[in-house]
Motif scaffolding. Sequence first.
Motif, PDB file in Angstrom:
ATOM      1  N   GLN A 213       0.622  -1.385   0.414  1.00  0.00           N
ATOM      2  CA  GLN A 213       0.208   0.331  -0.071  1.00  0.00           C
ATOM      3  C   GLN A 213       0.802   1.424   0.175  1.00  0.00           C
ATOM      4  O   GLN A 213      -0.020   2.279   0.000  1.00  0.00           O
ATOM      5  CB  GLN A 213      -0.844   0.371   1.134  1.00  0.00           C
ATOM      6  N   GLY A 214       1.937   0.941   0.823  1.00  0.00           N
ATOM      7  CA  GLY A 214       2.683   2.294   0.369  1.00  0.00           C
ATOM      8  C   GLY A 214       3.341   2.464  -1.245  1.00  0.00           C
ATOM      9  O   GLY A 214       3.686   3.838  -1.336  1.00  0.00           O
ATOM     10  N   VAL A 215       3.208   1.635  -2.042  1.00  0.00           N
ATOM     11  CA  VAL A 215       3.279   1.833  -3.328  1.00  0.00           C
ATOM     12  C   VAL A 215       2.167   2.155  -4.415  1.00  0.00           C
ATOM     13  O   VAL A 215       1.474   3.048  -5.428  1.00  0.00           O
ATOM     14  CB  VAL A 215       3.748   0.622  -4.254  1.00  0.00           C
ATOM     15  N   GLU A 216       0.679   1.552  -4.196  1.00  0.00           N
ATOM     16  CA  GLU A 216      -0.245   1.239  -3.980  1.00  0.00           C
ATOM     17  C   GLU A 216      -1.330   1.050  -3.430  1.00  0.00           C
ATOM     18  O   GLU A 216      -1.866   0.663  -2.734  1.00  0.00           O
ATOM     19  CB  GLU A 216      -0.424   0.459  -5.277  1.00  0.00           C
TER      20      GLU A 216
ATOM     21  N   GLY B 146       6.914   8.121  -8.485  1.00  0.00           N
ATOM     22  CA  GLY B 146       8.152   7.381  -7.921  1.00  0.00           C
ATOM     23  C   GLY B 146       8.295   5.812  -7.950  1.00  0.00           C
ATOM     24  O   GLY B 146       9.229   5.522  -7.581  1.00  0.00           O
ATOM     25  N   TYR B 147       7.786   5.295  -8.421  1.00  0.00           N
ATOM     26  CA  TYR B 147       7.816   3.797  -8.774  1.00  0.00           C
ATOM     27  C   TYR B 147       7.237   3.333  -9.711  1.00  0.00           C
ATOM     28  O   TYR B 147       6.865   1.940 -10.069  1.00  0.00           O
ATOM     29  CB  TYR B 147       6.236   2.930  -7.671  1.00  0.00           C
ATOM     30  N   ASP B 148       7.758   3.159 -11.162  1.00  0.00           N
ATOM     31  CA  ASP B 148       7.726   3.920 -12.454  1.00  0.00           C
ATOM     32  C   ASP B 148       9.053   2.540 -12.656  1.00  0.00           C
ATOM     33  O   ASP B 148      10.029   3.355 -12.340  1.00  0.00           O
ATOM     34  CB  ASP B 148       8.259   4.764 -13.323  1.00  0.00           C
TER      35      ASP B 148
ATOM     36  N   ARG C 284      13.054   3.288 -12.572  1.00  0.00           N
ATOM     37  CA  ARG C 284      14.537   2.951 -11.931  1.00  0.00           C
ATOM     38  C   ARG C 284      15.151   1.640 -12.673  1.00  0.00           C
ATOM     39  O   ARG C 284      16.221   2.069 -12.027  1.00  0.00           O
ATOM     40  CB  ARG C 284      13.613   2.137 -10.876  1.00  0.00           C
ATOM     41  N   ALA C 285      14.914   1.114 -13.708  1.00  0.00           N
ATOM     42  CA  ALA C 285      15.795  -0.007 -14.321  1.00  0.00           C
ATOM     43  C   ALA C 285      17.016   1.106 -15.048  1.00  0.00           C
ATOM     44  O   ALA C 285      17.903   1.090 -14.883  1.00  0.00           O
ATOM     45  CB  ALA C 285      15.423  -0.613 -15.339  1.00  0.00           C
ATOM     46  N   ARG C 286      16.768   2.142 -15.237  1.00  0.00           N
ATOM     47  CA  ARG C 286      17.253   3.651 -16.169  1.00  0.00           C
ATOM     48  C   ARG C 286      18.498   3.952 -15.426  1.00  0.00           C
ATOM     49  O   ARG C 286      19.724   4.066 -15.250  1.00  0.00           O
ATOM     50  CB  ARG C 286      16.926   4.334 -16.913  1.00  0.00           C
ATOM     51  N   ARG C 287      17.710   4.050 -13.703  1.00  0.00           N
ATOM     52  CA  ARG C 287      18.475   4.556 -12.871  1.00  0.00           C
ATOM     53  C   ARG C 287      19.726   4.044 -12.246  1.00  0.00           C
ATOM     54  O   ARG C 287      20.317   4.583 -12.328  1.00  0.00           O
ATOM     55  CB  ARG C 287      17.889   5.546 -11.373  1.00  0.00           C
ATOM     56  N   MET C 288      19.253   2.723 -11.937  1.00  0.00           N
ATOM     57  CA  MET C 288      20.609   1.686 -12.013  1.00  0.00           C
ATOM     58  C   MET C 288      20.759   0.357 -12.525  1.00  0.00           C
ATOM     59  O   MET C 288      21.764  -0.292 -12.333  1.00  0.00           O
ATOM     60  CB  MET C 288      19.699   1.166 -11.268  1.00  0.00           C
ATOM     61  N   ALA C 289      21.378   1.355 -13.926  1.00  0.00           N
ATOM     62  CA  ALA C 289      21.424   0.447 -15.233  1.00  0.00           C
ATOM     63  C   ALA C 289      23.175   0.121 -14.526  1.00  0.00           C
ATOM     64  O   ALA C 289      23.706  -1.098 -15.069  1.00  0.00           O
ATOM     65  CB  ALA C 289      21.425   1.437 -16.078  1.00  0.00           C
TER      66      ALA C 289
ATOM     67  N   LEU D 260      10.461  -7.387  -9.699  1.00  0.00           N
ATOM     68  CA  LEU D 260       9.846  -8.050  -8.240  1.00  0.00           C
ATOM     69  C   LEU D 260       9.708  -7.580  -7.227  1.00  0.00           C
ATOM     70  O   LEU D 260       9.152  -8.060  -6.082  1.00  0.00           O
ATOM     71  CB  LEU D 260      10.888  -9.671  -8.493  1.00  0.00           C
ATOM     72  N   LEU D 261       9.721  -5.762  -7.215  1.00  0.00           N
ATOM     73  CA  LEU D 261       9.907  -5.740  -5.362  1.00  0.00           C
ATOM     74  C   LEU D 261       8.625  -4.637  -5.557  1.00  0.00           C
ATOM     75  O   LEU D 261       8.063  -4.695  -4.570  1.00  0.00           O
ATOM     76  CB  LEU D 261      10.876  -4.312  -5.140  1.00  0.00           C
ATOM     77  N   PHE D 262       8.937  -4.407  -7.112  1.00  0.00           N
ATOM     78  CA  PHE D 262       7.087  -2.929  -7.126  1.00  0.00           C
ATOM     79  C   PHE D 262       6.473  -3.224  -8.123  1.00  0.00           C
ATOM     80  O   PHE D 262       5.605  -2.380  -8.453  1.00  0.00           O
ATOM     81  CB  PHE D 262       8.041  -1.856  -7.456  1.00  0.00           C
ATOM     82  N   ASP D 263       6.494  -4.110  -8.282  1.00  0.00           N
ATOM     83  CA  ASP D 263       5.110  -5.003  -9.181  1.00  0.00           C
ATOM     84  C   ASP D 263       4.928  -6.695  -9.334  1.00  0.00           C
ATOM     85  O   ASP D 263       4.862  -6.775  -8.477  1.00  0.00           O
ATOM     86  CB  ASP D 263       5.704  -4.721 -10.580  1.00  0.00           C
ATOM     87  N   GLY D 264       3.203  -6.366  -9.737  1.00  0.00           N
ATOM     88  CA  GLY D 264       3.250  -7.988  -9.660  1.00  0.00           C
ATOM     89  C   GLY D 264       2.860  -8.517  -8.573  1.00  0.00           C
ATOM     90  O   GLY D 264       3.204 -10.063  -7.591  1.00  0.00           O
ATOM     91  N   TYR D 265       1.729  -7.623  -7.315  1.00  0.00           N
ATOM     92  CA  TYR D 265       2.154  -7.684  -6.349  1.00  0.00           C
ATOM     93  C   TYR D 265       1.605  -8.725  -5.981  1.00  0.00           C
ATOM     94  O   TYR D 265       1.180 -10.388  -4.681  1.00  0.00           O
ATOM     95  CB  TYR D 265       1.044  -7.189  -5.041  1.00  0.00           C
TER      96      TYR D 265
END
Length: 216
Positions: free
Chosen positions: A155-158, A167-169, A173-178, A189-194
């Motif tokens: 619920q912190g994300v959704e 802020g939870y795209d 995030r993948a681009r920033r952490m390339a 796995l952390l922020f989708d498909g709950y």
Amino acid sequence: MSPEKRTPLDRRRVADTALRLLNEVGLDGLTLRAIARELDVKAPALYWHFKDKQALLDEMATEMYRRMAAGLALDPADTWQQRLLKTNRALRAALLGYRDGAKVFSGSRFTGTDHAGELEANLRLLTDAGFTLAQAVHAGRTASAYTIGFVTEEQGVEPLPGERREGYDVGERARRMAGYPLAAQAGPLLFDGYDEQFEEGLALVVAGVGARYGIS
């Protein structure tokens, strides 16, 4: 003409109103004053039933439990694994029905004994399966703590189904952490498909319980 009669103000009516208001304003915006306005009464009238906000949260959590339990069909023939899965899936669904539902539920104290029948049945099923009472308590508490903690993060994300905080795209995030390829790939796995995340984690908890206590 006699004046219109109002529905008597009681704890359950206040909790019902608070739960409806919760989805609009969230836990931080939920105040006794706001609830009083919704009920068209003066705020001091609520203090007759609740000494403070935590007392109200306790009643709200109890009402959430009542609603969950009313729709929960437990089969005496369940295995202990099935029972832990069923009850925790139902708990997650109940918490997701309210904005900040997990935060309301976490740390609250049930105000009555509505939960006692289900607790007794669950403990009886687990002890009949070979758990000691202490092991059964640890198993149930660990699974419910996982569920409440998972939903708090979810619920912190959704905050509500279909509503996602800025802020939870995961692509951004993948681009920033390339420069950190595994961490970048972990985003979905952390922020989708709950739903899938929850089921995998719950399966780990149940398998861990069985392995820890040697009960299949």
